[in-house]
Design a protein around this motif. Structure first.
Motif, PDB file in Angstrom:
ATOM      1  N   UNK A 187       0.304  -1.241   0.120  1.00 24.14           N
ATOM      2  CA  UNK A 187      -0.454   0.133  -0.012  1.00 24.14           C
ATOM      3  C   UNK A 187       0.564   1.319  -0.015  1.00 24.14           C
ATOM      4  N   UNK A 188       1.976   1.115   1.052  1.00 31.42           N
ATOM      5  CA  UNK A 188       2.633   2.563   0.944  1.00 31.42           C
ATOM      6  C   UNK A 188       3.231   3.127  -0.654  1.00 31.42           C
ATOM      7  N   UNK A 222       3.799   5.437  -5.353  1.00 31.73           N
ATOM      8  CA  UNK A 222       3.993   5.219  -6.999  1.00 31.73           C
ATOM      9  C   UNK A 222       3.275   6.590  -7.626  1.00 31.73           C
ATOM     10  N   UNK A 223       2.009   6.445  -6.968  1.00 27.87           N
ATOM     11  CA  UNK A 223       0.858   7.245  -7.686  1.00 27.87           C
ATOM     12  C   UNK A 223       1.455   9.127  -7.780  1.00 27.87           C
ATOM     13  N   UNK A 224       2.061   9.124  -6.494  1.00 25.99           N
ATOM     14  CA  UNK A 224       2.742  10.527  -6.150  1.00 25.99           C
ATOM     15  C   UNK A 224       3.529  10.299  -6.773  1.00 25.99           C
ATOM     16  N   UNK A 225       4.497   9.829  -7.784  1.00 29.46           N
ATOM     17  CA  UNK A 225       6.289  10.207  -8.084  1.00 29.46           C
ATOM     18  C   UNK A 225       5.148  10.186  -9.592  1.00 29.46           C
ATOM     19  N   UNK A 226       4.198   9.540  -9.411  1.00 29.02           N
ATOM     20  CA  UNK A 226       3.381   9.804 -11.662  1.00 29.02           C
ATOM     21  C   UNK A 226       3.245  11.051 -11.136  1.00 29.02           C
TER      22      UNK A 226
END
Length: 134
Positions: free
Chosen positions: A32-33, A38-42
């Motif tokens: 989960x983290x 990964x979402x934040x990075x993208x």
């Protein structure tokens, strides 16, 4: 002893299943983290510093352009207002000048009529007294 061996194998199988289930849950929780990261990075890649800078300057340029346009419109409004006030001042000055000319003409007329009504001035001659001296 065969029964003990069976119990041991069953117990090991139960523990193994427990370990497998715990490992699977731990991996799901630990993922989960990383998924969020990964979402934040993208998302962060989508909003690169250069992209953010370009957007900021675009908004900034638009804002200052609108302010300049507003200032220009205000300047035009003020110029029209000043022109109207100057026109009224000139018209007022012309009216005052015209009234002064009329008043001057009237004063000249009064002066001429007063001079016409004045009797002509007489010259008086001084009489000399003669005294006899002997």
């Amino acid at each position: 002893m065969g029964k003990l061996k069976t119990y041991q194998e069953q117990l090991q199988e139960i523990v193994e299943k427990g370990i497998n289930a715990a490992e699977e849950q731990q991996k799901k929780l630990a993922a989960k983290p990383f998924e969020y990261a990964e979402k934040l990075e993208s998302g962060a890649r989508e909003y690169s510093v250069e992209n953010l800078r370009n957007r900021y300057y675009g908004y900034s340029d638009g804002l200052f352009s609108q302010l300049r346009n507003l200032n220009s419109r205000f300047g035009n409004f003020a110029a029209d207002l000043v022109a109207k006030l100057e026109k009224e001042a000139v018209e007022g000055a012309d009216a005052v000048s015209e009234a002064a000319d009329d008043l001057s003409d009237a004063a000249q007329d009064v002066k001429k009529s007063a001079e016409a009504k004045k009797p002509a001035a007489r010259k008086t001659t001084a009489k000399k007294k003669t005294t006899a001296s002997a």
